[in-house]
Design an enzyme around this catalytic site. Structure first.
Site, PDB file in Angstrom:
ATOM      1  N   ASP A  53      83.025  -6.694  88.051  1.00 26.29           N
ATOM      2  CA  ASP A  53      82.169  -5.607  87.560  1.00 26.29           C
ATOM      3  C   ASP A  53      82.763  -4.243  87.905  1.00 26.29           C
ATOM      4  OD1 ASP A  53      81.586  -5.626  90.252  1.00 26.29           O
ATOM      5  OD2 ASP A  53      79.409  -5.719  90.014  1.00 26.29           O
ATOM      6  N   SER A  54      83.947  -4.244  88.562  1.00 26.65           N
ATOM      7  CA  SER A  54      84.721  -3.000  88.697  1.00 26.65           C
ATOM      8  C   SER A  54      85.068  -2.447  87.324  1.00 26.65           C
ATOM      9  CB  SER A  54      86.005  -3.249  89.500  1.00 26.65           C
ATOM     10  OG  SER A  54      86.747  -4.308  88.931  1.00 26.65           O
ATOM     11  N   ASP A  92      81.922 -11.784  87.666  1.00 28.83           N
ATOM     12  CA  ASP A  92      80.902 -11.181  88.527  1.00 28.83           C
ATOM     13  C   ASP A  92      79.525 -11.248  87.903  1.00 28.83           C
ATOM     14  OD1 ASP A  92      81.797 -10.230  90.990  1.00 28.83           O
ATOM     15  OD2 ASP A  92      82.741  -8.469  90.096  1.00 28.83           O
ATOM     16  N   LYS A 121      80.717 -14.934  90.695  1.00 28.15           N
ATOM     17  CA  LYS A 121      80.797 -14.282  92.008  1.00 28.15           C
ATOM     18  C   LYS A 121      79.555 -13.433  92.190  1.00 28.15           C
ATOM     19  CE  LYS A 121      83.973 -10.868  92.962  1.00 28.15           C
ATOM     20  NZ  LYS A 121      83.147  -9.675  93.271  1.00 28.15           N
ATOM     21  N   GLU A 123      77.338 -10.884  95.177  1.00 26.41           N
ATOM     22  CA  GLU A 123      77.466 -10.099  96.409  1.00 26.41           C
ATOM     23  C   GLU A 123      76.263 -10.305  97.318  1.00 26.41           C
ATOM     24  OE1 GLU A 123      78.165  -5.942  95.636  1.00 26.41           O
ATOM     25  OE2 GLU A 123      79.799  -6.357  94.237  1.00 26.41           O
ATOM     26  N   GLU A 190      85.735  -8.212 101.397  1.00 29.33           N
ATOM     27  CA  GLU A 190      86.232  -6.889 101.000  1.00 29.33           C
ATOM     28  C   GLU A 190      86.112  -5.916 102.169  1.00 29.33           C
ATOM     29  OE1 GLU A 190      84.728  -5.292  97.315  1.00 29.33           O
ATOM     30  OE2 GLU A 190      85.705  -3.356  97.644  1.00 29.33           O
TER      31      GLU A 190
HETATM   32  O1  KIV Z   1      84.618  -6.188  90.702  1.00 28.96           O
HETATM   33  C1  KIV Z   1      85.682  -6.340  91.298  1.00 28.96           C
HETATM   34  O2  KIV Z   1      86.761  -6.018  90.816  1.00 28.96           O
HETATM   35  C2  KIV Z   1      85.651  -6.948  92.610  1.00 28.96           C
HETATM   36  C3  KIV Z   1      86.871  -6.785  93.460  1.00 28.96           C
HETATM   37  C4  KIV Z   1      86.798  -5.481  94.144  1.00 28.96           C
HETATM   38  C5  KIV Z   1      87.024  -7.901  94.400  1.00 28.96           C
HETATM   39  O3  KIV Z   1      84.660  -7.480  93.016  1.00 28.96           O
END
Ligand code: KIV
Length: 273
Positions: A53-54, A92, A121, A123, A190
């Protein structure tokens, strides 16, 4: 088709990653948001493509990842999936799409069904244990993201290294054990000190991917645009511009894979203590 250092061209599965951990063979992960980069990363032998989600930051230009939607993730996962050949696709779960276990189950299922994700993934610490247990029991692989949590940026008060004092380090270590026990297939750490990472890697059986978490992880991940030096602003301490010393994007990604697998990256200058 490209191959890993072991010459394997078979699709990467969780079993592949567990076996690599058992053999102390490091694997490489990078973020990917589109088909063309996915293809370049596949050619370089990247084992895990993270549709992170970056993308809210580097593709959409937001200050945080909070505005990213489930539909954004499905769209970018589909783009990556069209050029996927053997890498495992991790996607994510965006902000609050995993807030309640039942809702997380439905949304994770959409990432697998519509986006083609192989693993989701999410958080959070021990608070995510019941969600991870539910997803795991329903056959959805999960990576648990610990340490610096970009979706909790307003609560954390900034992008700071986590687990620097013994109390918060012990909490992250305990969370890691709880989430692995709940069924997390992979942990991602992270921005935590290298000493804490080493304790976590020793404490859990599942592969541990690091970003700003030191060299003892089983794998490394970077945001693709950071390691190509094209993210606006200051590059994070834990990242390295691989394009600077290479002639092309392809060469830069190949150099990253080689540096991760040989243990040359991350070096002490990319590591928090
Ligand atoms: O969203 C992302 O790119 C991430 C990385 C920072 C691990 O979660």
């Amino acid at each position: 088709m490209s191959s890993t250092s072991s010459g394997d061209t078979a699709p990467v599965t969780l079993a592949t990653l567990r076996e690599m951990k058992r053999r102390c063979e490091k694997f490489a992960c990078l973020t990917a948001y589109d088909a063309s980069f996915a293809s370049v990363l596949e050619d370089a032998g990247i084992e895990v493509l993270l549709v992170g989600d970056s993308l809210g930051n580097v593709i959409q230009g937001h200050d945080t990842t909070l505005p990213v939607t489930l539909m954004d993730m499905i769209y970018h996962a589909q783009c990556v999936n069209r050029r996927r050949r053997r890498a495992l696709i991790m996607v994510d779960m965006p902000f609050m799409t995993d807030a309640v276990p039942d809702q997380a189950l439905g949304n994770a299922a959409r990432l697998l069904k519509e986006g083609g994700a192989h693993i989701v993934k999410l958080e959070g610490g021990a608070v995510m244990a019941s969600t991870i247990r539910l997803l795991s029991e329903r056959g959805i692989p999960v990576c648990a993201h610990l340490g610096l949590l970009p979706q909790s940026i307003h609560k954390m008060g900034g992008y700071h290294v986590q687990g620097r004092d013994s109390q918060s380090a012990d909490k992250i270590l305990a969370d890691a054990g709880i989430l692995a026990e709940a069924g997390a297939d992979i942990l991602l750490l992270e921005c935590v000190p290298a000493q804490l990472t080493a304790r976590i890697v020793n404490a859990v059986d599942v592969p541990v991917i690091g970003i700003g978490a030191g060299a003892s992880c089983d794998a490394q991940v970077l945001v693709l645009y950071d390691m190509l030096g094209i993210t606006p602003g200051k590059r994070p301490k834990f990242s390295r511009d691989f394009l600077q010393d290479n002639r092309s994007v392809r060469d830069a990604v190949a150099a990253y894979v080689k540096a991760v697998k040989s243990g040359e990256f991350p070096g002490p200058e990319h590591t928090f203590n």
